[in-house]
Design an enzyme around this catalytic site. Sequence first.
Site, PDB file in Angstrom:
ATOM      1  N   ARG A  59       0.838  -1.209   0.000  1.00 39.20           N
ATOM      2  CA  ARG A  59       0.000   0.000   0.000  1.00 39.20           C
ATOM      3  C   ARG A  59       0.876   1.263   0.000  1.00 39.20           C
ATOM      4  O   ARG A  59       0.437   2.347  -0.365  1.00 39.20           O
ATOM      5  CB  ARG A  59      -0.981  -0.007   1.172  1.00 39.20           C
ATOM      6  CG  ARG A  59      -1.854   1.228   1.237  1.00 39.20           C
ATOM      7  CD  ARG A  59      -3.263   0.996   1.838  1.00 39.20           C
ATOM      8  NE  ARG A  59      -3.320   0.017   2.889  1.00 39.20           N
ATOM      9  CZ  ARG A  59      -3.019   0.252   4.171  1.00 39.20           C
ATOM     10  NH1 ARG A  59      -2.651   1.452   4.559  1.00 39.20           N
ATOM     11  NH2 ARG A  59      -3.118  -0.717   5.067  1.00 39.20           N
ATOM     12  N   TYR A 112     -14.728  17.185 -14.834  1.00 44.77           N
ATOM     13  CA  TYR A 112     -15.230  15.824 -15.058  1.00 44.77           C
ATOM     14  C   TYR A 112     -16.280  15.507 -13.980  1.00 44.77           C
ATOM     15  O   TYR A 112     -16.129  15.899 -12.820  1.00 44.77           O
ATOM     16  CB  TYR A 112     -14.046  14.841 -15.015  1.00 44.77           C
ATOM     17  CG  TYR A 112     -14.480  13.413 -14.855  1.00 44.77           C
ATOM     18  CD1 TYR A 112     -15.326  12.818 -15.792  1.00 44.77           C
ATOM     19  CD2 TYR A 112     -14.080  12.661 -13.757  1.00 44.77           C
ATOM     20  CE1 TYR A 112     -15.757  11.511 -15.632  1.00 44.77           C
ATOM     21  CE2 TYR A 112     -14.497  11.359 -13.595  1.00 44.77           C
ATOM     22  CZ  TYR A 112     -15.339  10.785 -14.530  1.00 44.77           C
ATOM     23  OH  TYR A 112     -15.769   9.500 -14.359  1.00 44.77           O
ATOM     24  N   ASP A 184      -5.411  19.148 -13.661  1.00 45.69           N
ATOM     25  CA  ASP A 184      -5.707  17.814 -14.193  1.00 45.69           C
ATOM     26  C   ASP A 184      -5.259  17.809 -15.658  1.00 45.69           C
ATOM     27  O   ASP A 184      -5.839  18.500 -16.500  1.00 45.69           O
ATOM     28  CB  ASP A 184      -7.209  17.529 -14.063  1.00 45.69           C
ATOM     29  CG  ASP A 184      -7.550  16.090 -14.436  1.00 45.69           C
ATOM     30  OD1 ASP A 184      -6.896  15.542 -15.341  1.00 45.69           O
ATOM     31  OD2 ASP A 184      -8.501  15.532 -13.845  1.00 45.69           O
ATOM     32  N   LYS A 209      -6.551   6.730 -19.323  1.00 45.51           N
ATOM     33  CA  LYS A 209      -6.799   7.282 -20.652  1.00 45.51           C
ATOM     34  C   LYS A 209      -5.548   7.103 -21.525  1.00 45.51           C
ATOM     35  O   LYS A 209      -5.111   5.999 -21.743  1.00 45.51           O
ATOM     36  CB  LYS A 209      -7.251   8.731 -20.506  1.00 45.51           C
ATOM     37  CG  LYS A 209      -8.337   8.929 -19.429  1.00 45.51           C
ATOM     38  CD  LYS A 209      -9.618   8.236 -19.792  1.00 45.51           C
ATOM     39  CE  LYS A 209     -10.676   8.088 -18.720  1.00 45.51           C
ATOM     40  NZ  LYS A 209     -10.652   8.729 -17.465  1.00 45.51           N
TER      41      LYS A 209
END
Length: 395
Positions: A59, A112, A184, A209
């Site tokens: 993690r 978004y 972003d 993406k």
Amino acid sequence: MKNPNAKFQTRAIHFGYDAKEFHGSLNPPLYMTSTFAFDNVQQGSDAFEGENSHYIYSRLGTPSQALLEQRMASLEGGEAALATASGMGAITSTLWSLVQPGDEVIADITLYGCTFSFLEHGLKKFGVQITYCDLTKAENLSKAISDKTKVVFAETPANPNMRLINIKALAEITKNTEAKLVIDNTYCTPYLQRPLEHGADLVVHSATKYLGGHGDLIAGFVIGDAETLETVRYFGLKDMTGAVISAMDISLILRGLKTLHVRMDRHCENAKKIATYLHNHEKISTVYFPGLPDFEYHDLAKSQMDQFGGMIAFEVKGDRQTGAQLINQLEMILCAVSLGDTETLIQHPASMTHSTYSEEELEAHLISPTLIRLSVGLEDVGDIIADLEQSLAKL
Ligand code: 4LM
């Protein structure tokens, strides 16, 4: 890598890895492990105290993840990076690290859908003030910013309406304040735009993406200064979101990065031709694409982006139903959300990616109910245009 002046493409392929250290293996080994064994309790204790660099638990990171992060930091021009399980994992891990109750986030009006939802329905519930501003005009930020502002957040180009934000102009305003400018950069990738070079403090990505590039994974990144990245990793991600990237996705993104520049060149080339085709079509009313000379943000795009990207938004003459008909009649182009894949994807933001906005919010946030979004793929551009043509002809 010995050459400190190696270009973007070379770094995307080689940075941070020496095959000689791994039996000549062309690709780096993957650490498919959740935990790392210590020699003894003292070594483990020192690792937890940060007194040695022994890996502890996945993690917090793995050697494969460290390689990916160093490579991505190099491409964006940042000191450090953190890979996450999704773009939303990157955004939420970052924002949970930067704000507390009573603080303010100033965000651009177009975001978004799930980023908007996180701010509006998530952070707000915990006493963080969210202020939406049209950040295409930097003077709006000058007026709105105050001591309470800890984050200024924007996408450029914005998803889905392609508004462009002048990163340098916003950075001029935030640089002497406590607010961090977070950009972003999903639509551009560092191949087309490097917000840190323009003065942004942090960059976030949906690596789902273009960075992955093949529609076969969900992942994200945060890139910026080492001190902030440490907080995002050891608080934002470790304790707040747990948005840990998987070993398989690390491998797929390392592979995606190797061809990023080749794919982006073709996405951009195809998109420019398709945007011009749509712009000249009698049944299309408006095309939003940074590469069109009469596009509102064309000059800013030329100064801030290296090429104009692979994303187009447009509106068909008629109503929402006409747009739906155009999409429904397509034969090759797929009706799907997400973007940056090899396949050309089309979708209706008001019904899909931005359905987290109410009808009133769509209007206030400049997301037209008739807008259509096209993520231009890598198929032959003539075939993509032929599919659009046969559908437009039937409207
Ligand atoms: C979409 N987008 O638009 P993950 N930032 C931007 C995005 O476009 C997205 C995310 C973050 C779409 C997903 C369905 C500018 C996502 C969130 O999906 O969590 O990797 O990224 O079609």
